[in-house]
Design an enzyme around this catalytic site. Structure first.
Site: not given
Ligand SMILES: *Cc1c(COP(=O)(O)O)cnc(C)c1O
Length: 432
Positions: A291-293, A330, A360-361, A388
């Protein structure tokens, strides 16, 4: 300029051979990223079709004549054009939701090559997957087994089932992407698996067909896989003693890619060892599922962003760009490292920058402490953003999600339009 730029920057970005400099400008295959950024605007995700094919082919070559089904772990990048490309190459799909099932079907993927993972499958998702005719449900708990039995019985159907076991091995990766340890929410503890299999065999509407595990992501060593395989084979032996015969063994995904200086684990290195172990233990007949992503898409994409301001403070130098944590999460989520490359390198006089977005973080950063030569208004590429990346994008700060583009040789196709303000408020309404 060309000679100088290839001195200050690698000719090929880390691990991404389909992204390279041509006449001092970073290209994806035959298309200038500066041209794409200027024409389509930024932030912009750009993927290389050839890179997808190359990554998939590296699995096919490692598989040779062995009986292996590759099910792309599509949560890494679920754009329809990406799915269609993998379907065309013969891939199956590992899905984790009803939404992902609908995407595979929309992209023309073969339902008989779908495995359905995930700890929280709802009845409607089970029903949709049964009706589509998926290859297998990767069941992660006893309550899930009971719900699946009830749903399939109600429909007068049979659900093919593999139990996802937790082999309790340390994948030696970031804690947020490690999934095969005892304390993780995933899978059934391997000691409890025989009892769960006996229950599964006794339930109506369930056909036991396999076993699976997925021990984590961005794994660069063979040992954790071989440890997991060893434990799964012992379990298969034990199940055979209980009269339960399995048809396939699914080792999950998780192969790492090169973001910085990692040495990725090539499919061939892993699979040669896996085939040898299966042979030695008398299980060469078992179908293997993978199941490679990330390893299929991670280095097939970059995120282009434009430098808005260079802000020099007493403590830090900030390059404020038009991409942010909502576009590429990420770094904020896992403190992940992504390479940063100006698409038209121009100078060797670098400054130490934090590359940050407008959100604003304080967690809104894309790269920290990088030596870069930057000008306001120039386009830079955030590397290894194919996995991702867009799939985790959101609309925080009412920021429309970026467009996505697939380069194919000298051509490109917009495979997702940039969101508009109308998209942002769709479905909202005010009180009368
Ligand atoms: C995320 C996931 C994958 C893919 O993982 P990668 O690290 O991207 O290869 C495969 N299987 C399952 C069950 C997953 O949750």
């Amino acid at each position: 300029m060309t000679a100088q730029s290839t001195q200050i920057h690698p000719a090929t970005p880390a691990g991404a051979p389909h992204f390279h400099f041509q006449q001092g400008v970073l290209h994806a295959e035959g298309v200038s990223l500066e041209h794409l950024g200027k024409t389509l605007g930024t932030p912009l995700y750009v993927y290389s079709r050839a890179a997808l094919a190359t990554a998939f082919t590296s699995y096919l070559e490692a598989i040779g004549t062995h009986k292996v089904l590759v099910c792309y772990g599509m949560k890494a990048n679920s754009n329809l054009a990406v799915l269609k490309e993998f379907a065309r190459l013969g891939s199956g799909f590992d899905i984790v939701s009803g939404g992902e099932l609908a995407r595979v079907l929309a992209a023309g993927g073969n339902p008989a090559k779908i495995v359905f993972s995930g700890v929280g499958k709802q009845a409607w998702e089970m029903q949709a997957a049964l009706e589509a005719g998926v290859k297998c449900f990767n069941v992660e708990s006893v309550p899930e087994l009971k719900r699946l039995s009830a749903v399939s019985t109600e429909l007068g159907m049979t659900a093919r089932v593999s139990l996802r076991v937790n082999p309790d091995v340390d994948a030696k990766t970031h804690p947020y992407i490690s999934t095969g340890l005892k304390e993780n929410k995933f899978g059934i503890a391997i000691e409890e698996a025989p009892a769960a299999y006996q229950l599964a065999s006794s339930l109506p509407g369930i056909a036991v067909v396999g076993v699976d595990c997925h021990i984590g992501s961005q794994i660069t060593e063979v040992a954790p896989y071989l440890d997991a395989l060893d434990k799964l084979l012992k379990l298969i032996d034990e199940l055979a003693g209980l009269g339960i015969e399995l048809k396939h063994l699914d080792l999950g995904g998780g192969l790492g890619i090169r973001y910085d200086d990692e040495t990725p684990l090539a499919p061939k290195i892993l699979l040669d060892k896996v085939f040898a172990q299966l042979q030695a233990r008398g299980y060469a007949h078992l179908e293997l599922v993978l199941e490679p992503g990330r390893s299929l898409v991670g280095n097939a994409g970059v995120l282009l962003t434009t430098v808005q301001f260079l802000k020099h403070t007493e403590a830090r130098n900030f390059a404020i760009v038009d991409a942010a944590m909502n576009d590429l999460m990420r770094p904020a989520l896992y403190e992940a490292w992504h390479g940063v490359l100006p698409v038209v390198p121009h100078s060797s006089a670098t400054t130490l920058y934090d590359v940050v977005g407008p959100v604003c973080e304080s967690a809104d950063w894309l790269a920290r402490g990088r030596q870069l030569a930057l000008n306001e208004g120039e386009i830079i590429a955030i590397e290894s953003a194919g996995a991702y990346g867009f799939v985790m994008a959101g609309n925080y700060n009412s920021r429309p999600r970026p467009a996505e583009v697939m380069v194919d040789g000298d051509h490109y196709h917009v495979i997702r339009q940039r969101e508009t303000f109308e998209d942002l408020i769709r479905g909202e309404s005010c009180l009368p």
